[in-house]
Every structure is written in structure tokens, then in C-alpha cells.
Scaffold this motif. Structure first.
Motif, PDB file in Angstrom:
ATOM      1  N   ALA A 150      57.993  57.335  73.583  1.00  0.00           N
ATOM      2  CA  ALA A 150      58.961  57.793  74.585  1.00  0.00           C
ATOM      3  C   ALA A 150      60.372  57.784  74.023  1.00  0.00           C
ATOM      4  CB  ALA A 150      58.869  56.902  75.830  1.00  0.00           C
ATOM      5  N   VAL A 151      60.713  56.748  73.237  1.00  0.00           N
ATOM      6  CA  VAL A 151      62.052  56.687  72.644  1.00  0.00           C
ATOM      7  C   VAL A 151      62.248  57.805  71.628  1.00  0.00           C
ATOM      8  CG1 VAL A 151      63.561  55.293  71.177  1.00  0.00           C
ATOM      9  CG2 VAL A 151      62.314  54.218  73.058  1.00  0.00           C
ATOM     10  N   VAL A 152      61.230  58.068  70.822  1.00  0.00           N
ATOM     11  CA  VAL A 152      61.343  59.129  69.820  1.00  0.00           C
ATOM     12  C   VAL A 152      61.523  60.485  70.482  1.00  0.00           C
ATOM     13  CG1 VAL A 152      60.060  60.390  68.054  1.00  0.00           C
ATOM     14  CG2 VAL A 152      60.113  57.901  68.013  1.00  0.00           C
ATOM     15  N   ILE A 153      60.766  60.738  71.541  1.00  0.00           N
ATOM     16  CA  ILE A 153      60.911  62.020  72.241  1.00  0.00           C
ATOM     17  C   ILE A 153      62.327  62.160  72.796  1.00  0.00           C
ATOM     18  CG2 ILE A 153      60.148  63.336  74.247  1.00  0.00           C
ATOM     19  CD1 ILE A 153      57.358  62.210  73.827  1.00  0.00           C
ATOM     20  N   GLY A 154      62.836  61.065  73.345  1.00  0.00           N
ATOM     21  CA  GLY A 154      64.202  61.119  73.846  1.00  0.00           C
ATOM     22  C   GLY A 154      65.222  61.327  72.744  1.00  0.00           C
ATOM     23  N   LEU A 155      64.999  60.699  71.567  1.00  0.00           N
ATOM     24  CA  LEU A 155      65.929  60.878  70.456  1.00  0.00           C
ATOM     25  C   LEU A 155      65.872  62.288  69.902  1.00  0.00           C
ATOM     26  CD1 LEU A 155      65.514  57.530  68.465  1.00  0.00           C
ATOM     27  CD2 LEU A 155      67.494  58.293  69.797  1.00  0.00           C
TER      28      LEU A 155
END
Length: 293
Positions: free
Chosen positions: A39-44
Motif C-alpha cells: 500500500a505504501v509503495v502504491i501511494g509513493l
């Protein structure tokens, strides 16, 4: 069962966790961490689409370290050794002396765990846990920690001796909120095993624990109990157990009630003057409340 022995020669009846339960707990923690990382990678990716490839790669590495390394360290520190996976299987990380872990312990475990769990897919951790007498991986060895079973069946738990009847309810106004779980653990385990200790060792340990409890509560040990620190500890633990019993609905889902040893109610028979005021050394091993010779 493996016993943990404190520096004061008190055996803590903590049961080290076995490899299968530890492995399943780690799997749950990794699944949660990976989902958060995705989820963090997608947001980044969505937030840094205008940056060049080098900047995006640096952000990805930072997200990896933050979520998969820093996340478990933060969770273990804030929860005092109870991650989501360990909570599911009734496990907890404690210090070698049975006390709660701090940030430095979680940092060492997390740093070493990145190598022995993430980079080697858990092979090194499994091998180290299998060859260790108490099932410790390398992170536990370097950090001075141990993963233990926190849920102990009540019928197998030690019985804390009741305080003298005249002490029942004497500490009803005592503020016990500042006493940490690690100190309660040490006190309870001492009371359940004090009959197996040498009288001098037992009395010395009771005096130190009583001083620690008094320092946390802000109220000194009463003068008439300074020669009987074990009786003071039994009375305080009985008071805490009584308060928990009055707040039973708060623990219906488990928690403290699942791990606390059985505490017998105060005995109805009066205690003789010999045992209460000025007990003789020969009775110190049988009662546990008398000072050594």
C-alpha cells in the motif's frame, strides 16, 4: 519447561515458545507488513511519478526499511513485545530476566531479524532456534531476549500464597497503576516459588521487590511489614487481584486474566503472633514471610 533465573536467584516459571508457534506468528507479522508495504509503495508511485528513476528507487528503499524493518521495531517497542502475530498465538518477547523489552531490545532484534529472517527466508532463524536450548534466534541472543508463552492454563499456574488475614484490604487505597507488568511478573513468580529458595535468598529478594513496588506506588513499606516483605508483596498482589475481579467485564476477552496465577483468598483462621510479628527463622521456608536468621 525451561526456567529463567534472575540475578537474585529467583526462578521465573516462564515457558519459552516453541518454533512452530513462533514461525506462524512471524508469518502473520510478515503478511501484515507486506500488505502495508504494498500500500505504501502504491501511494509513493502515485505521489512521485514526476520524479526521476533514481529518486523513485531511493523512495522504494526507504519505504522498505521503514515498513519491513522499522515497523516491527516500533510495534514491538510500543506493545512491549506483543506483535499482531504473537498476540494471536499468545506469545510475548521478554528480557532474559522476565521484564518487558525496551527500544534497544527491539532495535537489535529487528536489525538482526532483517538478515536472519528476511534475507535468508527464515532459514538462519529456524536453525538457530532449533539448536538453542530455549528456542532463541540470533536476534534474541544479541538482544538478550526470549519469546515466551504468555497464555498459561490456570490449573498449571503457580498459586500465590494468601496474605495474613489482617492485611486483607489494608492497601485498598494504594495506587497500583504505575507498577509495570514486568515488576508484577517478578513479584508473582517470586511468591509462587519462594518456598523453593534458601531463606536468606528468599528474604533478600522479597525486600528488593517490596522496595521496587513501594517506589512505584510512592508509599513506603509499612514499618510493621519491613521485616516481612513477602507478606507485604502477597497483600499487594491480593489487592490487585481483587480489583481485577471487580472489573471482570473488562477482561472477558482474555488478556491479564488468562495469564495471572491463581491467588488464594485470605485464610479465615487467625495467624499466631509468632508467625505475624516475630516469626522464627525455622518457619521461614514454610511460610515464606519470615526474615532469615
Amino acid at each position: 519447561m525451561s526456567e529463567l533465573v534472575t540475578g537474585e536467584a529467583v526462578a521465573l516459571e516462564l515457558r519459552p515458545a516453541k518454533l512452530p508457534s513462533r514461525a506462524l506468528a512471524v508469518v502473520i507479522d510478515l503478511i501484515v507488513a507486506v500488505l502495508v508495504y504494498i500500500a505504501v509503495v502504491i501511494g509513493l508511485v502515485a505521489a512521485t511519478s514526476s520524479l526521476d528513476d533514481a529518486a523513485q528507487a531511493a523512495m522504494s528503499v526507504a519505504a522498505f526499511l521503514l515498513v519491513l524493518v522499522g515497523g516491527p521495531i516500533a510495534v514491538e517497542t510500543l506493545s512491549q513485545g506483543r506483535s499482531l502475530g504473537k498476540l494471536a498465538f499468545g506469545l510475548r518477547v521478554v528480557r532474559d530476566d522476565g521484564g518487558p523489552v525496551r527500544f534497544r531490545h527491539a532495535l537489535v532484534r529487528g536489525g538482526v531479524g532483517m538478515i536472519e529472517i528476511l534475507m535468508t527466508f527464515g532459514v538462519v532463524a529456524c536453525v538457530a532456534s532449533l539448536v538453542s536450548e530455549r528456542g532463541r534466534r540470533l536476534g534474541d541472543v544479541f538482544a538478550g531476549t526470549l519469546v515466551v508463552r504468555e497464555r498459561i492454563p490456570v490449573d498449571r499456574a503457580g498459586v500465590v500464597p494468601p496474605p495474613p488475614p489482617e492485611l486483607a484490604g489494608r492497601f485498598a487505597e494504594l495506587d497500583l497503576s504505575a507498577v509495570p507488568d514486568g515488576l508484577w511478573l517478578a513479584v508473582r513468580q517470586y511468591l509462587t516459588r519462594m518456598h523453593q529458595l534458601q531463606p536468606q535468598v528468599s528474604w533478600s529478594m522479597a525486600s528488593r521487590l517490596a522496595a521496587d513496588v513501594a517506589a512505584r506506588t510512592g508509599v513506603a513499606v509499612p514499618p510493621d511489614l519491613q521485616a516481612q516483605p513477602a507478606a507485604f508483596l502477597a497483600a499487594v498482589v491480593h489487592e490487585r487481584q481483587s480489583r481485577q475481579a471487580r472489573q471482570q467485564p473488562r477482561y472477558e476477552g482474555g488478556g491479564e486474566q488468562a495469564v495471572a496465577p491463581v491467588i488464594a483468598p485470605p485464610v479465615a483462621a487467625p495467624v499466631s503472633e509468632k508467625n505475624v510479628k516475630a516469626p522464627e527463622p525455622p518457619q521461614s521456608r514454610s511460610t515464606g514471610f519470615a526474615p532469615p536468621a
